[in-house]
Design a protein around this motif. Structure first.
Motif, short mmCIF file in Angstrom:
data_model
loop_
_atom_site.label_atom_id
_atom_site.label_comp_id
_atom_site.label_asym_id
_atom_site.label_seq_id
_atom_site.Cartn_x
_atom_site.Cartn_y
_atom_site.Cartn_z
N ASP A 14 25.87 53.88 30.54
CA ASP A 14 26.37 54.76 31.58
C ASP A 14 27.83 54.41 31.93
N ASN A 15 28.55 55.38 32.47
CA ASN A 15 29.93 55.17 32.88
C ASN A 15 30.00 54.22 34.07
N TYR A 16 31.06 53.43 34.12
CA TYR A 16 31.34 52.63 35.30
C TYR A 16 32.84 52.43 35.41
N ALA A 17 33.30 52.27 36.64
CA ALA A 17 34.72 52.03 36.90
C ALA A 17 34.93 50.53 37.04
N HIS A 18 36.04 50.04 36.51
CA HIS A 18 36.34 48.61 36.65
C HIS A 18 37.84 48.40 36.66
N ILE A 19 38.22 47.21 37.08
CA ILE A 19 39.62 46.80 37.05
C ILE A 19 39.74 45.67 36.04
N GLU A 20 40.65 45.79 35.11
CA GLU A 20 40.96 44.72 34.16
C GLU A 20 42.11 43.93 34.76
N PHE B 217 47.67 40.44 35.75
CA PHE B 217 47.44 41.40 36.82
C PHE B 217 46.71 40.80 38.02
N THR B 218 46.38 39.52 37.95
CA THR B 218 45.65 38.87 39.04
C THR B 218 46.44 38.99 40.34
N GLY B 219 45.75 39.29 41.42
CA GLY B 219 46.37 39.35 42.74
C GLY B 219 46.89 40.71 43.14
N GLN B 220 46.83 41.70 42.29
CA GLN B 220 47.29 43.03 42.64
C GLN B 220 46.18 43.82 43.34
N ASN B 221 46.58 44.79 44.16
CA ASN B 221 45.63 45.67 44.83
C ASN B 221 45.55 46.99 44.08
N SER B 222 44.39 47.62 44.14
CA SER B 222 44.18 48.90 43.50
C SER B 222 43.18 49.69 44.33
N THR B 223 43.28 51.02 44.30
CA THR B 223 42.42 51.88 45.12
C THR B 223 41.65 52.85 44.24
N LEU B 224 40.36 52.97 44.52
CA LEU B 224 39.50 53.97 43.89
C LEU B 224 38.96 54.84 45.01
N THR B 225 39.25 56.15 44.97
CA THR B 225 38.86 57.07 46.04
C THR B 225 37.80 58.03 45.50
N THR C 152 44.04 54.66 41.45
CA THR C 152 45.41 54.20 41.34
C THR C 152 45.40 52.77 40.88
N GLY C 153 46.51 52.33 40.33
CA GLY C 153 46.60 50.95 39.92
C GLY C 153 45.87 50.69 38.63
N LEU C 154 44.98 49.73 38.62
CA LEU C 154 44.39 49.22 37.40
C LEU C 154 42.99 49.73 37.10
N TRP C 155 42.47 50.66 37.88
CA TRP C 155 41.10 51.14 37.65
C TRP C 155 40.98 51.87 36.32
N ARG C 156 39.88 51.61 35.62
CA ARG C 156 39.55 52.29 34.36
C ARG C 156 38.10 52.74 34.44
N GLY D 150 38.46 38.71 42.79
CA GLY D 150 39.06 38.93 44.10
C GLY D 150 38.04 39.44 45.10
N THR D 151 38.46 40.43 45.90
CA THR D 151 37.60 41.00 46.94
C THR D 151 37.46 42.49 46.72
N LEU D 152 36.24 42.99 46.85
CA LEU D 152 35.95 44.41 46.78
C LEU D 152 35.69 44.89 48.20
#
Length: 106
Positions: free
Chosen positions: A30-36, A41-49, A3-7, A73-75
Motif C-alpha cells: 500500500d502507499n505511504y508517505a515518508h520523509i527521507e 537532511f537531518t533537522g529540517q522541517n517538512s509539512t504534509l497537509t 512540502t519539503g522532503l515528503w515522498r 525526529g518528531t512527528l
C-alpha cells in the motif's frame, strides 16, 4: 499537499539503510508517505497537509505511523478549523525497533 522532503511510495522500503519501514502498513504494497532525512537532511522541517475532513459532532482522526531510525525526529499533528491548534498529538524519537516492526495506530 506536501512540502519539503515528503515522498509517497507504493510499498517497498525507504531508500536508506537502517531506517524504516520495510513496506506499507497493510501488508507491504500500500502507499505511504515518508520523509527521507538521511544524507544531510537531518533537522529540517517538512509539512504534509491532508484534504479538508468533515468531522461532525467532534469526530476524530486515526492513522498509522512508523518511526524507525537512529536520528528520528518528531512527528506532530496540528489541526486547523479556522484557527491553528498546534501539537494536538506528537511522538518523538524512534518508536519502532526495526524497519519490519508493525506500524502503530494513533
Amino acid at each position: 499537499t506536501a512540502t519539503g522532503l515528503w515522498r509517497v511510495d507504493l510499498g517497498g522500503t525507504t531508500p536508506s539503510s537502517s531506517t524504516g519501514p520495510s513496506g506499507g502498513q497493510a501488508g507491504g504494497t500500500d502507499n505511504y508517505a515518508h520523509i527521507e532525512a538521511s544524507n544531510g537532511f537531518t533537522g529540517q522541517n517538512s509539512t504534509l497537509t491532508s484534504v479538508a475532513l468533515s468531522m461532525p459532532n467532534g469526530g476524530f482522526v486515526q492513522f498509522y505511523y512508523h518511526m524507525y531510525g537512529a536520528a528520528m525526529g518528531t512527528l506532530y499533528v496540528d489541526v486547523y478549523d479556522g484557527t491553528w491548534h498546534n501539537d494536538q498529538w506528537h511522538r518523538t524519537s524512534q518508536q519502532q525497533t526495526s524497519n519490519s516492526a508493525p506500524w502503530t495506530q494513533a
